[in-house]
Write an enzyme that holds these catalytic residues in place. Structure first.
Site, PDB file in Angstrom:
ATOM      1  N   HIS A 120       0.821  -1.203   0.000  1.00 47.04           N
ATOM      2  CA  HIS A 120       0.000   0.000   0.000  1.00 47.04           C
ATOM      3  C   HIS A 120       0.861   1.262   0.000  1.00 47.04           C
ATOM      4  CE1 HIS A 120      -4.039   1.541   0.747  1.00 47.04           C
ATOM      5  NE2 HIS A 120      -3.345   2.603   1.107  1.00 47.04           N
ATOM      6  N   CYS A 143       2.015  -5.452 -17.300  1.00 51.65           N
ATOM      7  CA  CYS A 143       1.180  -4.421 -16.667  1.00 51.65           C
ATOM      8  C   CYS A 143       1.253  -4.488 -15.141  1.00 51.65           C
ATOM      9  CB  CYS A 143      -0.267  -4.520 -17.135  1.00 51.65           C
ATOM     10  SG  CYS A 143      -1.043  -6.075 -16.690  1.00 51.65           S
TER      11      CYS A 143
END
Ligand code: PEP
Ligand code: MG
Length: 550
Positions: free
Chosen positions: A185, A482
């Site tokens: 995060h 990606c």
């Protein structure tokens, strides 16, 4: 005087220099508390929680994108009526107000932990709320990030989501943590804010507050008491990189003209509009599930189409690669995900949900086809978590039937091994390095203590990517990356050297990836890739590649 250099994982490039500041500690719980009648106690709790919620909401106003979402979500969690009731129950049993608060949060955290996935990740938010409310109730300083008067470097074990989300890049010029990995995060928020960041830094916990440090988000170094000349040199180099990113105009190519598409990862129309302001050539990953995390009921085909249309419209004539629902595991979506799986990361997630409930897949593809009718640019559709050739065949046929271009993500080692067979059925593949490393190394991508294994520079991961790129080359079909690996400018060059044809990263990271690539030849990328493949681990891979890339 010898300089101390600590080493970590550089996840957001750039240089930040300043004194170390740390989050304020958690408030002390009072030893003795008078018991209050439940009504008065519940009112005092509600008032403190409302203040905390207001402050978080105010910080959300100054943030944007994912950062604002995290702050808003934590703010509304602080106002949760269920939480007040849990506190009231404890007050009725005679506990003091702080003990009741702590107990209520503990009970709620246990429920979130049992739910697993994204709910379990929100336990950090709950603990953050507990600490802020207790500080408010007891008159202690609010825990979390201080607002330093001089530009400072924020150092911590790991950061609470609400803290990272509210950071002011003018006050906090760099971040270093002793835990965390490339997909944590902290990394995602730091990348969005463009704050140079190093995670998983050895020895950081022993550095005293106020120590001058230099954080180099490209090399992963944290230099204590840096020599002023060295600091200036690095800052100048970072300024050159920033300038190169700002002036990069695309299209993506190496210095000798080998074309590589540079694309953006988005999750909604707002993100796509931001990406469209840059010179990326399109969207390489539209994570559709992130727009539906809060939904209990499946959105209708028309509702879904409206969301997809926004992204297509924002990108105009540029290509959009849209992904079908990647629900489950770290991203539970209540209308789709199976509850109570013993091991959700290895369970019915991603495309497996569509195989189990074909209607779910069909309705989403119908919505994509409907939205694509008005799209000015090409729409490519891919499925996540494909593990076998017959799955790719099943998906490819469905997408073609709707007149769209099919592809699949390569995120499972079995799919990497059979990429050649998979490519018989679809027109492109895109490698999700976040999950591919999790599954190849048997290491939870969310576990900070395993970040060394899920480091995208791991040579074995690079070898899997090389194998997929070769399959794409043989089939004459594109192979993109990606996952977060594509956001690292040096690693981006290595991926191109391995044969990857497009790189898709957060819109804040993609221009520097494009600019870095434009400064090196394809031969240098290939030599860097060979050096990285030969390395014994991520650190040696970085060093070996840097020798060729400069
Ligand atoms: C990946 O796994 O690398 C990926 C791009 O998908 P997500 O991060 O959404 O799982
Ligand atoms: Mg994935």
């Amino acid at each position: 005087m010898s300089t101390t250099v600590l080493h970590g994982n550089g996840v957001v490039p750039g240089i930040g220099v300043g004194p170390v500041v740390r989050p304020m500690p958690r408030p002390e719980l009072p030893q003795h508390e008078e018991s209050l009648d439940a009504e008065t106690g519940a009112e005092r709790f509600s008032a403190a929680a409302a203040l905390v919620a207001d402050r978080l909401a105010a910080r959300a106003e100054h943030a944007s994108g994912a950062a604002a979402d995290v702050l808003r979500a934590t703010s509304s969690l602080a106002r949760d009526r269920g939480l007040v009731e849990l506190v009231r129950t404890r007050l009725t049993e005679g506990s003091g107000i702080c003990a009741s608060t702590a107990g209520a949060i503990e009970e709620l955290s246990a429920m979130f932990a049992a739910a697993g996935g994204l709910m379990a990740e929100r336990i950090t938010d709950l603990e953050d709320i507990r600490d802020r409310v207790i500080a408010e109730l007891t008159g202690q300083p609010e825990p979390g990030i201080p607002m330093p008067a001089v530009a400072s470097v924020l150092c911590a074990g790991d950061l609470a989501p609400a803290d990272t989300a509210g950071l002011d890049p003018a006050a906090i010029v760099a971040i270093a943590t002793s835990l965390g990995g490339a997909t944590s995060h902290t990394t995602i928020i730091a990348r969005q804010l463009g704050i140079p960041c190093v995670v998983g830094t050895d020895g950081l916990d022993d550095v005293a507050d106020g120590t001058a440090v230099l954080v180099d988000g490209s090399t992963g170094e944290v230099i204590l008491d840096p020599d002023p000349d060295l600091a200036r040199e690095r800052q100048d180099a970072a300024a050159v990189a920033r300038e190169a990113a700002a002036t990069w105009r695309g299209p993506g190519a190496t210095a000798d003209g080998h074309a590589v598409e540079i694309l953006a990862n988005v999750q909604d129309g707002a993100g796509a509009r931001k990406a469209a302001e840059t010179h990326v050539q399109g969207v390489g990953l539209f994570r559709t599930e992130l727009g539906f995390l809060e939904r209990d009921v499946e959105p209708t085909v028309e509702e879904q189409a409206a969301v997809y249309r926004e992204v297509f419209a924002a990108m105009g004539e540029r290509k959009v690669v849209i992904r079908t629902l990647d629900a489950g595991s770290d991203k539970p979506v209540s209308f789709a995900t199976i509850k109570d799986e013993p091991n959700p990361a290895l369970g019915v997630r991603g495309m497996r949900l569509g195989l189990r409930d074909e209607g779910l897949m069909d309705r989403q593809l119908d919505a994509m086809a409907l939205a694509a009718e008005e799209s000015p640019g090409p729409v490519w559709v891919m499925a996540p978590m494909v593990a076998a050739e017959d799955e790719a065949e099943w998906f490819g046929a469905k997408v073609r039937k709707r007149g769209l271009t099919p592809g699949v993500m390569i995120e499972v080692p079995s799919a990497a091994l059979h990429a050649d067979r998979i490519l018989r059925h679809v027109d492109f593949v895109s490698i999700g390095t976040n999950d591919l490393s999790q599954y190849a190394f048997a290491a939870d991508r969310m576990a900070p203590s395993l970040a060394r294994l899920t480091d995208p520079w791991q040579p074995a991961l690079l070898e899997l990517i090389q194998r997929v790129a070769q399959a794409g080359h043989d089939a004459g079909k594109p192979v993109g990356v990606c996952g977060e690996a594509a956001a690292d400018p040096q690693l981006g060059c290595v991926l191109v050297g391995l044969g990857v044809t497009s790189l898709s990263a957060a819109a804040t990271a993609a221009p520097l990836v494009g600019a870095t690539l434009s400064g090196v030849t394809l031969r240098a990328c290939q030599a860097a890739a060979q050096a990285a493949l030969r390395a014994k681990g991520p650190a040696e891979a970085r060093e070996g590649a840097a020798e060729h890339l400069g």
